[in-house]
Write an enzyme that holds these catalytic residues in place. Structure first.
Site, PDB file in Angstrom:
ATOM      1  N   ARG A 275      11.975  -7.627  -2.067  1.00  0.00           N
ATOM      2  CA  ARG A 275      10.897  -7.399  -1.106  1.00  0.00           C
ATOM      3  C   ARG A 275      10.797  -8.479  -0.029  1.00  0.00           C
ATOM      4  O   ARG A 275      10.124  -8.306   0.971  1.00  0.00           O
ATOM      5  CB  ARG A 275       9.557  -7.355  -1.854  1.00  0.00           C
TER       6      ARG A 275
ATOM      7  N   ASP B 265      -0.291   1.716  -3.526  1.00  0.00           N
ATOM      8  CA  ASP B 265      -0.186   0.360  -4.058  1.00  0.00           C
ATOM      9  C   ASP B 265      -1.218  -0.598  -3.465  1.00  0.00           C
ATOM     10  O   ASP B 265      -1.125  -1.812  -3.619  1.00  0.00           O
ATOM     11  CB  ASP B 265       1.206  -0.195  -3.774  1.00  0.00           C
TER      12      ASP B 265
ATOM     13  N   GLU C  14      -2.492  -8.913  -2.874  1.00  0.00           N
ATOM     14  CA  GLU C  14      -1.815 -10.196  -2.716  1.00  0.00           C
ATOM     15  C   GLU C  14      -0.603 -10.110  -1.800  1.00  0.00           C
ATOM     16  O   GLU C  14      -0.287 -11.054  -1.071  1.00  0.00           O
ATOM     17  CB  GLU C  14      -1.356 -10.698  -4.090  1.00  0.00           C
ATOM     18  N   ASP C  15       0.056  -8.952  -1.865  1.00  0.00           N
ATOM     19  CA  ASP C  15       1.290  -8.843  -1.097  1.00  0.00           C
ATOM     20  C   ASP C  15       1.052  -8.728   0.400  1.00  0.00           C
ATOM     21  O   ASP C  15       1.973  -8.904   1.193  1.00  0.00           O
ATOM     22  CB  ASP C  15       2.077  -7.611  -1.575  1.00  0.00           C
TER      23      ASP C  15
ATOM     24  N   CYS D 166      -1.811 -10.318  -8.402  1.00  0.00           N
ATOM     25  CA  CYS D 166      -1.567  -9.306  -7.375  1.00  0.00           C
ATOM     26  C   CYS D 166      -2.848  -8.687  -6.839  1.00  0.00           C
ATOM     27  O   CYS D 166      -2.868  -8.152  -5.733  1.00  0.00           O
ATOM     28  CB  CYS D 166      -0.710  -8.180  -7.949  1.00  0.00           C
TER      29      CYS D 166
ATOM     30  N   ARG E  58       4.262   0.387   2.049  1.00  0.00           N
ATOM     31  CA  ARG E  58       3.116  -0.505   1.906  1.00  0.00           C
ATOM     32  C   ARG E  58       2.746  -1.234   3.188  1.00  0.00           C
ATOM     33  O   ARG E  58       1.813  -2.031   3.218  1.00  0.00           O
ATOM     34  CB  ARG E  58       3.406  -1.526   0.799  1.00  0.00           C
TER      35      ARG E  58
ATOM     36  N   LEU F 186       4.622   2.452  -6.577  1.00  0.00           N
ATOM     37  CA  LEU F 186       5.989   2.018  -6.871  1.00  0.00           C
ATOM     38  C   LEU F 186       6.030   1.336  -8.230  1.00  0.00           C
ATOM     39  O   LEU F 186       5.074   0.678  -8.652  1.00  0.00           O
ATOM     40  CB  LEU F 186       6.473   1.045  -5.790  1.00  0.00           C
TER      41      LEU F 186
ATOM     42  N   HIS G 224       8.957  -9.792  -8.274  1.00  0.00           N
ATOM     43  CA  HIS G 224       8.562 -10.894  -7.409  1.00  0.00           C
ATOM     44  C   HIS G 224       8.790 -12.230  -8.091  1.00  0.00           C
ATOM     45  O   HIS G 224       8.971 -12.308  -9.301  1.00  0.00           O
ATOM     46  CB  HIS G 224       7.066 -10.783  -7.070  1.00  0.00           C
TER      47      HIS G 224
ATOM     48  N   VAL H 103       2.717  -0.600 -13.187  1.00  0.00           N
ATOM     49  CA  VAL H 103       3.217  -0.424 -11.821  1.00  0.00           C
ATOM     50  C   VAL H 103       3.464  -1.795 -11.208  1.00  0.00           C
ATOM     51  O   VAL H 103       3.262  -2.022 -10.017  1.00  0.00           O
ATOM     52  CB  VAL H 103       2.250   0.400 -10.952  1.00  0.00           C
TER      53      VAL H 103
END
Lengths: 282, 993
Positions: free
Chosen positions: A142, A70, A75-76, A271, A95, A28, A170, A265
Site C-alpha cells: 500500500r 473500509d 488511520e490510513d 487503524c 479507499r 478489503l 502494513h 478485514v
C-alpha cells in the site's frame, strides 16, 4: 509547542468513523473470513467508548460512507504529528476518497494540512510508525517510496527511514509503540527482521517487547494527564499468550480492547482512530 | 610602521601578531607596507578591496608592501631579518634568489607573478635552506621580495587601481601565484631561487575570515603559516576556548568548501591566493548542554541559525518559528509590547528559507512567551530543540550508489547515513564500519559482519570526482576520530613522498575536549550577541549543495577520465611492471631499515596508478589557462577545463617522471640519491634536478611509470575507524618526524600489508573475493608481519597558466619494519632545490616536459596487489553493488590487509592505509605510495612518490622536480632517494572536454 518531540503519547482528540454496512461484504481483506457486521459495529462502539469515556479524549466521529467499505479504518487516511497532518493517498484505489471527510475534520481542528497529491505516491497511515523521535515507513503493498518521501517532506524535523514490510498488510500489522522508546513487535521472522532493520537505521535505542502473535503487537499507547501510561491492547480471549506479555507492563494502565471482527478485514487497534494532540497553547 | 599606518593598521597589527614569531620579517613587511602606504592611492584601493572583497583585502595589503619593497627593497630587506631558517635545512643558493627579487621589485605584473611564484618557491627553499647561507643578505632580500612578490600580485591588481580588475587579477594572480608558487615557482626559483630563499616566513599574507556573526576578521599570517596558526588567531579573537568543535573552511578552486587542515600550511591547501576563510562549526556536539561556556553555545547557535535559515538544517514550520523566537529572545530580550511595528524587526531577519508572514507572526507570538528568559537560557533552549532535528550535525555529500542512483551520504557523530531524497535508506554506525577508504571517485566502507554473516562486506559509493571522494573520506575520518576515539590517531607521515593520504584528524577528540573544557577556569567571558542579520550568506547556505553540484560536473568528467586512466593504469604490462618494481622496493625495504612512518598503518596508502593525480594535473592546467585569459572566468572554466585536462594528461605523455627510489637494503638508513632530472625544461633553470637527494630513505622509492599510468594514489586512502589508535602525538607541526615515529610504531603494531596498485595485485585479484584476500593478508602479516602502506600520489594537476605548478606526487612508502632508526623520511621537495640533490641520476629532464612525475619508490605494490584483490573481491562479493566499480582499477587499490588480527596491535580497525596526500597547493600533484613490509623483524619502507607536474611550456619542470625532491628529502630525512625517473609527456594541455 512545548518543543520538539516533547510529549510522546499526549493526545487530546481522536478522529473515528462509523462502520458501514458494506464492510462485511466489500471491505478489503487478505483472507476470506466472514465478518459479522453487527458484531463489528458493537466492537467499534466499544472502542470509541473507551476513547471518549474512559480516556476522556475529544472524539470526532465521522459518519460512515457505504461506498467506502473500509472507511472505518481512518488511520490510513491521515498521519498526524504535532500540528501537522498529512492527508495520505491510500494505496488501495477504492479507499482514496476516504481522505475527503478526514481532511475536513482535521482542518476543523486547525491542523496544518499537507496533502499528498502526487499521483505516483501512495501511503497508508498503517505503514507509518512514529516512535516519538523518528518515523519508520513500511514499504508495502500500500505504500511506496514516493509516498514516504512526501511524508518526510511533511515532517522535516524527524528522520524518516524506510523499512520493507515483508509480510502482512502494513508495517503496523506486526508492531507498534508500547511506550516511549518501547517497540512492541511480533515474534514472526519477518517481524523480527524488520525490527532489526529499524534498529540499524536508528540513532536511538529502543527497547522491544516481543509478543507471540504478530497481530497482537498492534496496540495503542497514550500518555494522558492523570492517567499516565495507557495501553490499549488485545484481549486475552483473542490472543491469550500475547495478553500475558502485556500484563507484565506494570507501569501501564492496561485496557484490553476487543478487535475480533475488524481484524478479519485486516483492521487493527490503531487503524480505527487518528489521535491528535491539540495543546492549549499553540 | 610609518606614517601611513592608519590605513593598514589592522593589517600591520595582524602582521605584528603573526610576526610574533618572525618579528623581523614581519616588521620588515610592515615597513614595506607602510612604505606602500606612502602610495596612498594604492593603499586606499587596497583598503577598499579589503573591505569589499576578502581577497582584495589580503592582497591589497600586500601590495603596498610590494611597492614599498620595490622602492626600498634594499633598505627593507636589510632591516628585515629573515627568520626563514625555521625548518629549512637545505642550503639555498643566494645568488639565484637574489636576482628574482629584483625582478619582482620592479613590480611588473608579469614579472611579479613570476616573482611571486619564485617567491613561493624561494620560500619553500628558504624553509629548507634558510638555515644555511640563505640567511645572509640574499635571504633578507628574499624575504622582502617574497612578501613583495605576494603582495605584488595584489599590488599589481591594486596598482592598476581598478577594483574589479584588481580583484580578478588578484584571483588570477593568487591562483597562478599559488599554483605557480609551488610549481612554477620552482622555475622562477631556479632563476631567482636565491632571492626568495630562506626567509619565506617573512612574508605575510592577509587572511580574511568570515565569522559566524557575519563580521570579518582580518589578520596577517606568514605565508607559510599552518592552518592551526590562523585558527588559533581566530579563536583568540573570539575569546573561544572550546575551540575543538570548530574549524576554518575555505573554498577551493572548484567552489567546494573544504576544511583547512591545521597541520598543513595554509598556502598549500588553498591553492590560490584567495586567503579567505570562514569560521564554522566542524563537529556539532550531540549535547550542547555539556559545553562549558556560554560563548561556545552562542557560536554554535550562530552556526545553527545559519544552517536553519539556509535550509541546510531542515525543520518544520513550527520548529522554524520556535527557533526563531529563541533567537529573538537571545538577541533582543523580552518582547516589547510597545514596539510600534514588531513585525518589522522580525521580517528583517532570516529565520527560514521559506519565511513568510505567517511564520513571522508565529515567531512573535512565541517570543512573547519567552519573557524573562536570559540570552544564555534562550540559546540553551534553541540548542535543545535544534539538536533533536534529524539532520543536526549531519554533513551531506552527494553520491551515487552502486546502481547509479543519486543518494546522499551523511556523516555525523554516530556514523554514516544514507539518504535517498529525504528518506533514510541505510545507516552505518561507526562501530559497524571496519574501514573507510576511497579510490578515485569511489568511496568504500567495509562493514563488520553481522551476527549471521561470516564475511565482511564492502559497500561502495560513487562520488562526483576524486576530490569529492577524498573530502568525504576526510570528513569521515575526522568525525569518527572526534566522536569515537579517546585520542586521535597518529597521522601517517610524510608529506611528499607519501602519496597516500596521510590525513588524520589532528585535533582533540570530543572526549579530550570535554576534559579540557572541564578545566576551564575563567570567569564567563563577556560577549555581545549580534543580531542575526546576515543569516543568509550565500557561502553558508550554499556550501553543501552548490559545492557538490559544482563538484558533480567535474566529477563526471573526472569519472570519465578516471576510467580512462584506470584502463591505462591497469594495463597488465604496467601492472606487472609495477609489481616488479614493488617487489624490488619491498626487497629494498626489507633490507633497509624501516621508515618511520607509522601512520600508514591506519591509513592504508595505496599506490594508485595515478589516474587521479593525472586528472588533477590536467585540471590544474586547465584552470590555469583560463586564469591567464581571464581570472574571473577562470573558475568556471577551470572545472570544465580540468576535466579535459585530466584526460589530456592521460593521453599526453610527456611527463617527466622522477623516481626517487630509496633502497634500504639493510635495516638502516639508506641513502637514496635522488636524481632530479628536471632538466632544461623550462626556462631558466636547468638546475634541473639532478639533485641527488641524500635523503636516507628507508623505504625504497619506487618510481612509477607515471606516463601511462596515472597516479590516482592521491585519490585513494583508507582509514580503519575501529582501530584503537595509540595517540599520535601532535602530528601537526612536524609531520615528518612524527610520521616517522608513527610509522615505526605502526610498523611494529601493524603488520597489515597493504597493497597498492602494484602489478601483481592488479592482475590477479582485483576483483576477487575479499575473503581470500583477507586470509592472505593475515598470512602475510603473520609471516612477515609486515605492513605495507603504499601511498601513491601521482600527478599533480598542472596549471598551464600558473605555469609552474607541477603537481608533485611523491609516493612514499613508509615501511616501518625492523629498523627503527631507519625510519627514513624522504622529503622530496620539488621546489627549488634541484641543485641540492644535484645528482640527477635518474632524472631525465626534457626541455619542455610539461608534466613531471616524480615517483618515488613504489615499494608496496606487490603487497598492495593482494590487498587490492581482497578489496575488490569483497566488494564484488559482498556488496554486490558497490564493488563493481572498483575492480577495474587494480593498480590503485591499496588495501590494507588490515587489521589483521594477528598483526594489528590493538588496532583492530587499524589502517593499513595507503594515504595519498595531494599537495593541492600548486599545480603539482604528488602521489605517494608507501609500502611497509615487516618481515622477520625487519621493516622496510619504501616510498614512492609520483609527481605530476602539469603546466604550460612555461613551467619549469626542472624546478618542479627539484622542489619535489627537496620536499621529499625534507619529509623523509632518514630516507635516501634511490631513483628518480622523469617521464615527460607533452600533451596538448588544452585537451578539454
Amino acid at each position: 509547542m512545548a518543543g520538539l518531540m516533547a510529549g510522546f503519547g499526549h493526545y487530546t482528540h481522536a478522529v473515528v468513523r462509523g462502520v458501514p454496512a458494506s464492510l462485511a461484504a466489500e471491505a478489503l481483506r487478505m483472507t476470506d473470513a466472514e465478518v459479522d457486521l453487527s458484531k463489528a459495529q458493537r466492537e467499534h462502539e466499544a472502542y470509541v467508548e473507551v476513547l471518549r469515556t474512559k480516556l476522556g479524549l475529544e472524539v470526532v466521529e465521522l459518519p460512515a460512507d457505504e461506498s467506502l467499505p473500509d472507511c472505518v479504518f481512518v488511520e490510513d487516511a491521515a498521519v498526524v504529528c504535532g500540528d501537522t497532518a498529512l492527508i495520505t493517498r491510500p494505496g488501495a484505489e477504492s479507499r482514496r476518497r476516504e481522505t475527503e471527510l478526514m481532511k475536513g475534520a482535521l482542518k476543523d481542528l486547525n491542523l496544518n494540512l499537507v496533502e499528498m497529491t502526487d499521483e505516483n505516491a501512495t501511503l497508508d497511515g498503517g505503514d507509518v510508525l512514529f516512535t516519538g523521535r523518528e518515523f519508520f515507513v513500511g514499504l508495502s503493498k500500500r505504500t511506496n517510496q514516493r509516498g514516504a518521501e512526501i511524508l518526510a517532506d511533511a515532517f522535516k524535523d524527524y528522520a524518516v527511514s524506510t523499512v520493507p514490510v515483508l509480510e502482512g498488510l502494513h508495517l503496523k500489522s506486526f508492531c507498534s509503540m508500547g511506550g516511549p522508546g518501547l517497540i512492541v513487535i511480533g515474534s514472526s521472522e519477518p517481524a523480527q527482521k524488520t525490527l532489526k532493520i529499524m534498529q540499524q537505521m536508528s540513532d536511538h535505542r529502543y527497547d522491544k517487547l516481543t509478543v507471540p502473535d504478530d497481530l497482537a503487537a498492534n496496540c495503542i499507547y497514550m500518555n494522558l494527564p492523570n492517567k499516565g501510561h495507557v495501553l490499549l491492547h488485545c484481549t486475552p480471549e483473542q490472543y491469550p499468550e500475547s495478553a500475558k506479555v502485556f500484563d507484565k507492563l506494570k507501569d501501564h494502565m492496561l485496557i484490553p480492547v476487543c478487535n475480533k471482527e475488524k481484524v478479519k478485514v485486516d483492521g487493527a487497534l490503531t487503524c480505527c482512530s487518528v489521535l491528535i494532540n491539540k495543546k492549549a497553547n499553540i | 610602521m610609518t606614517t601611513e599606518v592608519g590605513s593598514e593598521t589592522e593589517v600591520k597589527e595582524k602582521a605584528e601578531e603573526s610576526a610574533a614569531q618572525p618579528d623581523q620579517s614581519e616588521k620588515a613587511e610592515e615597513e614595506t607596507e607602510e612604505i606602500a602606504n606612502a602610495e596612498g592611492e594604492e593603499k586606499e584601493k587596497e583598503k577598499e578591496k579589503e573591505k569589499d572583497g576578502k581577497e582584495g583585502k589580503g592582497i591589497s595589503r600586500y601590495l603596498p608592501t610590494w611597492l614599498k619593497k620595490q622602492k626600498s627593497l634594499s633598505q627593507t630587506s636589510p632591516t628585515k631579518e629573515v627568520p626563514a631558517t625555521e625548518e629549512a635545512v637545505n642550503k639555498v643558493t643566494q645568488d639565484e634568489e637574489g636576482p628574482t627579487p629584483e625582478v619582482n621589485g620592479h613590480a611588473e605584473e608579469v614579472e611579479e607573478k613570476e616573482a611571486e611564484k619564485s617567491e613561493q618557491v624561494t620560500e619553500k627553499e628558504a624553509e629548507s635552506h634558510s638555515n644555511a647561507s640563505a640567511d645572509t643578505e640574499p635571504a633578507k632580500e628574499e624575504k622582502v621580495e617574497e612578501s613583495p612578490k605576494k603582495s605584488p600580485e595584489e599590488a599589481k591588481e591594486t596598482t592598476e587601481g581598478e577594483g574589479a580588475e584588481e580583484q580578478k587579477k588578484e584571483q588570477e594572480g593568487e591562483a597562478e601565484g599559488v599554483e605557480e608558487g609551488e610549481g612554477e615557482g620552482q622555475a622562477s626559483i631556479f632563476q631567482s631561487p636565491l632571492r626568495l630563499v630562506r626567509k619565506t616566513k617573512m612574508k605575510l599574507v592577509v587572511c580574511q575570515v568570515s565569522l559566524l556573526d557575519g563580521t570579518d576578521f582580518t589578520c596577517e599570517v606568514e605565508k607559510r603559516a599552518k592552518g592551526q596558526y590562523l585558527f588559533f588567531k581566530v579563536c583568540e579573537h573570539l575569546n573561544l576556548l572550546e575551540k575543538d568543535y570548530f574549524g576554518l573552511t575555505y573554498t577551493d578552486s572548484h567552489e567546494q568548501k573544504c576544511w583547512l587542515d591545521p597541520t598543513k600550511e595554509i598556502k598549500r591547501q588553498i591553492r590560490s591566493n584567495n586567503w579567505q576563510f570562514a569560521f564554522n562549526v566542524k563537529f556539532y556536539p550531540p549535547d550542547p548542554s555539556l559545553l562549558t561556556e556560554d560563548i561556545t553555545r552562542y557560536l554554535l547557535c550562530l552556526q545553527l541559525r545559519e544552517d536553519v535559515a539556509s535550509g541546510r538544517l531542515p525543520c518544520s514550520f513550527v520548529t522554524h518559528a520556535l527557533l526563531g523566537s529563541y533567537t529573538l529572545q537571545a538577541e533582543f530580550g523580552d518582547y516589547e509590547p510597545d514596539q510600534p511595528r514588531p513585525l518589522d524587526y522580525v521580517s528583517q531577519r532570516t529565520f527560514a528559507p521559506n519565511q513568510n508572514k505567517e511564520m513571522e507572526e508565529k515567531i512573535l507570538e512565541l517570543h512573547k512567551s519567552h519573557r524573562g528568559m536570559t540570552p544564555a537560557q534562550a540559546d540553551t533552549q534553541f540548542l535543545e530543540n535544534a539538536k533533536k532535528l534529524s539532520m543536526y550535525g549531519v554533513d551531506l555529500h552527494h553520491a551515487k550508489d552502486s546502481e547509479g542512483v543519486d543518494i546522499m551520504l551523511g556523516v555525523c557523530a554516530n556514523g554514516l547515513l544514507v539518504y535517498k531524497d529525504r528518506l533514510r535508506i541505510n545507516r552505518f554506525a561507526w562501530p559497524k564500519i571496519l574501514k573507510i577508504s576511497y579510490k578515485r571517485n569511489n568511496f568504500y566502507i567495509k562493514i563488520r559482519p553481522g551476527e549471521t554473516e561470516q564475511f565482511e562486506s564492502t559497500v561502495g559509493f560513487k562520488l562526483q570526482n576524486h576530490r569529492s571522494a577524498k573530502r568525504l573520506w576526510k570528513v569521515c575520518v575526522e568525525n569518527h576520530s572526534f566522536f569515537r576515539l579517546n585520542a586521535p590517531e597518529p597521522p601517517p607521515k610524510a608529506r611528499f613522498l607519501t602519496l597516500g593520504s596521510k590525513f588524520r584528524y589532528s585535533g582533540r577528540t570530543q572526549a579530550q575536549t570535554r576534559v579540557a573544557s572541564s578545566l576551564i577556569d575563567r570567569p564567563a567571558p563577556n560577549f555581545e550577541r549580534t543580531s542575526s542579520k546576515r543569516i543568509s550568506r550565500s557561502l553558508d547556505g550554499a556550501p553543501m549543495i552548490s559545492i557538490t553540484e559544482a563538484g558533480r560536473d567535474t566529477a563526471e568528467n573526472g569519472r570519465e577520465l578516471h576510467s580512462d586512466s584506470k584502463d591505462h593504469d591497469k594495463t597488465q604490462d604496467e601492472v606487472l611492471k609495477h609489481q616488479a618494481s614493488i617487489s624490488q622496493l619491498k626487497r629494498s625495504f626489507m633490507e633497509a631499515p624501516p621508515p618511520s612512518p607509522p601512520q600508514p598503518n591506519q591509513w592504508e596508502k595505496r599506490l594508485t596508478s595515478s589516474p587521479a593525480t593525472t586528472i588533477r594535473v590536467q585540471q590544474q592546467q586547465v584552470v590555469s589557462e583560463p586564469q591567464t585569459e581571464a581570472a574571473a572566468a577562470a573558475d568556471n572554466a577551470i572545472s570544465d577545463t580540468k576535466e579535459p585536462a585530466k584526460t589530456t594528461e592521460v593521453e599526453i605523455e610527456e611527463t617527466v617522471v622522477v623516481q626517487e627510489v630509496s633502497k634500504a637494503p639493510k635495516p638502516g638508513l639508506v641513502t637514496v640519491t635522488i636524481s632530479s632530472p628536471p632538466e632544461e625544461h623550462t626556462r631558466e633553470q636547468e638546475v634541473k634536478v639532478g639533485e641527488e637527494v641524500e635523503v636516507a630513505v628507508e623505504a625504497k622509492a619506487v618510481k612509477q611509470e607515471s606516463v601511462s599510468s596515472e597516479s590516482e594514489s592521491e585519490e585513494e586512502a583508507e582509514y580503519h575507524p575501529n582501530v584503537s589508535v595509540s595517540f599520535s602525538n601532535t602530528q601537526i607541526p612536524e609531520e615528518k618526524e612524527e610520521e616517522e615515529e608513527v610509522e615505526q610504531e605502526k610498523k611494529e603494531e601493524e603488520k597489515t600489508s597493504e597493497q597498492d596498485t602494484s602489478a601483481p595485485d592488479a592482475p590477479a585479484l582485483p576483483v576477487e573475493v575479499s575473503q581470500p584476500v583477507e586470509t592472505t593478508i593475515r598470512e602475510g602479516e603473520e609471516d612477515t608481519g609486515a605492513e605495507k602502506k603504499n601511498a601513491e600520489e601521482e600527478q599533480g594537476g598542472v596549471t598551464e597558466e600558473s605555469t609552474d605548478d607541477p603537481m608533485l606526487t611523491p609516493e612514499e612508502a613508509p615501511n616501518g619494519l625492523t629498523l627503527p632508526e631507519e625510519s627514513v623520511t624522504m622529503t622530496a621537495e620539488a621546489e627549488e632545490e634541484p641543485k641540492m640533490n644535484g645528482e640527477a641520476s635518474l632524472v631525465e629532464a626534457e626541455p619542455r616536459p610539461q608534466v613531471i612525475c616524480c615517483s618515488e619508490p613504489p615499494v608496496v605494490k606487490t603487497e598492495m596487489v593482494t590487498i587490492s584483490d581482497t578489496f575488490a573481491a569483497q566488494k564484488t562479493e559482498i556488496a554486490t553493488k558497490e564493488v563493481p566499480i572498483v575492480h577495474t582499477e587494480t593498480k590503485t587499490i591499496t588495501y590494507e590487509a588490515a587489521q589483521l588480527d594477528g598483526n594489528g596491535d590493538g588496532e583492530p580497525g587499524v589502517l593499513m592505509t595507503a594515504q595519498t596526500i595531494t599537495s593541492e597547493s600548486l599545480c603539482t600533484t604528488t602521489t605517494t605510495h608507501i609500502t611497509k613490509t615487516l618481515k622477520g623483524g625487519l621493516s622496510e619502507t619504501r616510498i614512492e612518490k609520483r609527481i605530476v607536474i602539469t603546466g604550460d611550456c612555461d613551467i619549469d619542470h626542472d624546478e618542479a622536480l627539484a622542489q619535489a625532491i627537496k620536499e621529499a628529502k625534507e619529509q623523509h630525512p632518514d630516507m635516501s632517494v634511490t631513483r628518480v625517473v622523469v617521464h615527460k609527456e607533452t600533451e596538448l594541455a588544452e585537451e578539454e572536454d
